[in-house]
Design an enzyme around this catalytic site. Structure first.
Site, PDB file in Angstrom:
ATOM      1  CD  GLU A 193      -0.484  -6.176   7.289  1.00 27.42           C
ATOM      2  OE1 GLU A 193      -0.951  -6.138   6.139  1.00 27.42           O
ATOM      3  OE2 GLU A 193      -0.872  -5.419   8.202  1.00 27.42           O
ATOM      4  CE1 TYR A 198      -4.498   0.421  10.070  1.00 23.83           C
ATOM      5  CE2 TYR A 198      -3.692  -1.814   9.697  1.00 23.83           C
ATOM      6  CZ  TYR A 198      -3.461  -0.441   9.788  1.00 23.83           C
ATOM      7  OH  TYR A 198      -2.192   0.055   9.597  1.00 23.83           O
ATOM      8  CG  ASP A 215      -1.862   1.112   1.349  1.00 27.55           C
ATOM      9  OD1 ASP A 215      -2.311   1.599   0.304  1.00 27.55           O
ATOM     10  OD2 ASP A 215      -2.149   1.538   2.489  1.00 27.55           O
ATOM     11  CD  GLU A 227       0.979  -1.561   9.641  1.00 30.11           C
ATOM     12  OE1 GLU A 227      -0.147  -1.460   9.119  1.00 30.11           O
ATOM     13  OE2 GLU A 227       1.969  -2.013   9.045  1.00 30.11           O
TER      14      GLU A 227
HETATM   15  C1  BDP Z   1      -1.536  -2.469   6.780  1.00 25.93           C
HETATM   16  C2  BDP Z   1      -0.258  -2.437   5.961  1.00 25.93           C
HETATM   17  C3  BDP Z   1       0.127  -1.005   5.570  1.00 25.93           C
HETATM   18  C4  BDP Z   1      -1.075  -0.285   5.017  1.00 25.93           C
HETATM   19  C5  BDP Z   1      -2.179  -0.272   6.067  1.00 25.93           C
HETATM   20  C6  BDP Z   1      -3.421   0.475   5.597  1.00 25.93           C
HETATM   21  O1  BDP Z   1       0.804  -3.041   6.660  1.00 25.93           O
HETATM   22  O2  BDP Z   1       1.187  -1.022   4.642  1.00 25.93           O
HETATM   23  O3  BDP Z   1      -0.782   1.003   4.562  1.00 25.93           O
HETATM   24  O4  BDP Z   1      -2.533  -1.606   6.312  1.00 25.93           O
HETATM   25  O5  BDP Z   1      -4.270  -0.162   5.000  1.00 25.93           O
HETATM   26  O6  BDP Z   1      -2.121  -3.711   6.795  1.00 25.93           O
HETATM   27  O7  BDP Z   1      -3.517   1.671   5.807  1.00 25.93           O
END
Ligand code: BDP
Length: 559
Positions: A374, A427, A130, A463
């Site tokens: 990932e 997320y 991404d 993250e």
């Molecule tokens: C994570 C990835 C990261 C993405 C992020 C996203 O590691 O590179 O930019 O998601 O979706 O899973 O913002």
């Protein structure tokens, strides 16, 4: 085309922005006559990094090629430029950004053969990561010299007992000859605190000043200078080479619930970054770099992860000096296709780890290696792949823990048994349960409990985050507003505060700043999960993190 810079955003030409294939850089330089006249001088051409595959010629003669977009490479060109001592030295570098199943990161080239929909020969580059696949010569290209007999490499490993620092070192000399080595350790006040005349050994430092992270000590980032002085006689010529290495004396250890720096619990409160900014793309830029360090220090961040590839060494040197702790990640991002777990991919990945560890092993700021982000860790070949990769990395460096960043379900993750620290990305209330902030406490709690119960290893939330378009406000919070991003972060923080008393050892926000991505329906001119905009202005979330990070720092400081 300027160097260093990505070429993509420099011109008004859309075909260059989205170009896939070979580009050519060329320039003539005048080499000092004395370098050419002196046969005892090695002249080295060094490229800080070029993305992705490079071939280098000097005066039309190929001198080297290199695979991989984020690490340096070099070639000795002395004998070549001596062939025509009066002519200029023409340096040509061809760079190709094509990604395949066996590159790191991987990608695929897809030909669109339907002639009713696409022109002849039409193809696209598919990627599973991404961020924009910026290309070109991203870091400085230098010519430097050494004598024919020279210091090729130094390795240091540090430890301490009570007040005595222990610095185990090894100097390797190339070019043969009859050598004399003098190694001295100098403190910040210019005092010589230890010395030796052996190529390897242990230096003892009484009343050692340890290297401490930012906000963990009143004097963070303390560096000694290790001066290596080589004199050599070879074929009746005398040579002298001097190299100064900044050295921080510190230890790193991991228990089942803690990350210890100098035997004290360290909690990562930091960021994930990208090498990314307007116009220059991934090109090294000093003002930007210093700005980012000022922002991290303002925020009270004590660490970052080099998501998703090794950053410029200039950045690591800044980390050493400022005490910013680094999780050093290789470009193993987007390994999703089962064909990218084969032997060819694995052997390249091992070479990349060799290059990365060789480059970064002596930085006190680097406390852990991350071998991937990932990957499809649930696929069966991932077991052998990560077992081999992690074992290899540990053999290269026995002092640092190794991890990779996972998003795979804890029960199916094939590589997790081999990592020292579990790093998890999630997320909640964003990609799933979109808009439902209320599920975060239960889902995040379950995530931590499951991973800890199964592996009994400390966990970093490597993250978490949400997109926010700067200046977009809604109350009650709605996705993409600054309020939603802030509220999401705060819900995560409540759970972190419970779990950090147990086995959670860090939290790294995704992301430090907004950054460019490929075009797609999920991205509005790039990823907006930054707590700063791409121009480095704070969103509301930055102030929330700032308050939190300073509070965490005060707690760690008083412990
Ligand atoms: C994570 C990835 C990261 C993405 C992020 C996203 O590691 O590179 O930019 O998601 O979706 O899973 O913002």
């Amino acid at each position: 085309m300027p160097v260093p810079a990505s070429y993509n955003d420099i011109t008004q030409d859309p075909t260059l922005r989205d170009f896939i294939g070979w580009v050519w850089y060329e320039r003539e330089v005048v080499v000092p006559a004395r370098w050419i006249a002196d046969e005892g001088t090695r002249v080295v051409l060094r490229v800080g990094s070029a993305h992705y595959y490079s071939v280098v010629w000097v005066n039309g003669v190929k001198v080297t090629e290199h695979e991989g977009g984020h690490l340096p490479f070099e070639a000795e060109i002395g004998s070549l430029i001596r062939r025509d001592p009066t002519g200029p030295c023409r340096i040509t570098i061809a760079v190709n950004n094509t990604l395949t199943l066996e590159t790191l990161p991987p990608g695929t080239i897809q030909y669109m053969n339907d002639s009713t929909r696409y022109p002849d020969g039409y193809f696209v580059q598919n990627i599973n990561f991404d961020f924009f696949n910026y290309a070109g010569i991203h870091r400085p290209v230098l010519l430097y010299t050494t004598p024919k007999v020279y210091v090729d490499d130094i390795t240091v490993e540090t430890n301490f007992m009570d007040n005595t620092g222990l610095l185990r070192y090894k100097v390797s000399v190339n070019g043969g000859g009859n050598n004399t080595l003098n190694v001295a350790l100098i403190d910040k006040d210019g005092h010589r605190v230890a010395s030796s005349n052996k190529p390897s050994g242990v230096l003892r430092v009484v009343d050692v000043k340890l290297w401490w992270p930012y906000l963990m000590h009143e004097n963070p980032g303390y560096l000694y200078s290790m001066e290596v002085h080589l004199t050599a006689v070879s074929e009746s010529s005398a040579y002298e080479d001097v190299y100064t290495l900044p050295v921080g004396i510190r230890t790193v250890n991991v228990t089942s619930t803690q990350f210890l720096i100098n035997n004290k619990p360290f909690y990562f409160h930091g960021v994930n970054k990208h090498e990314d900014s307007d116009i220059r793309g991934k090109g090294l830029d000093w003002p930007l770099m210093v700005k980012d360090f000022n922002l991290m220090k303002w925020l009270g961040a004590n660490s970052f992860r080099t998501s998703h590839y090794p950053y410029a060494e200039e950045i690591l040197q800044m980390c050493d000096r400022h005490g910013i702790v680094v999780i050093d990640e290789c470009p193993g991002v987007g390994i999703k296709d089962i064909r990218s777990f084969g032997n060819a991919s694995l052997s390249h990945h091992l070479v990349v780890m060799d290059e990365l560890v060789r480059r970064d092993k002596n930085h006190p700021s680097v406390v852990m290696w991350s071998v991937a982000n990932e990957p499809a860790a649930e696929l069966l070949p991932a077991k052998f792949y990560f077992k081999t990769l992690i074992k290899h990395t540990k053999a290269l460096d026995q002092t640092r823990p190794v991890t990779y960043i996972t998003m795979t379900n804890y029960d199916r993750d094939q590589g997790a048994p081999y990592v020292d620290v579990v790093c998890v990305n999630s997320y909640f209330s964003w990609y799933r349960d979109s808009g439902h902030l209320e599920v975060i406490p239960i889902q995040l709690n379950t995530q931590f409990e499951n991973w800890y119960r199964k592996y009994q290893k400390p966990i970093i939330q490597s993250e978490y985050g949400a997109d926010a378009v700067a200046g977009l406000h809604t109350d009650p919070p709605v996705m993409f507003s600054e309020e939603y991003q802030s509220a999401l972060l705060q819900s995560y923080h409540d759970v972190f505060d419970q779990k950090r008393k147990q086995y959670v050892i860090g939290e790294l926000i995704w992301n430090f700043a907004d950054f460019m991505t490929t075009q797609g329906i999920f991205r509005v001119v790039g990823n907006k999960k930054g707590i700063f905009t791409r121009q480095r202005q704070p969103k509301a979330s930055a102030f929330i993190l700032k308050r939190r990070y300073w509070r965490l720092a005060n707690e760690m400081f008083s412990n």
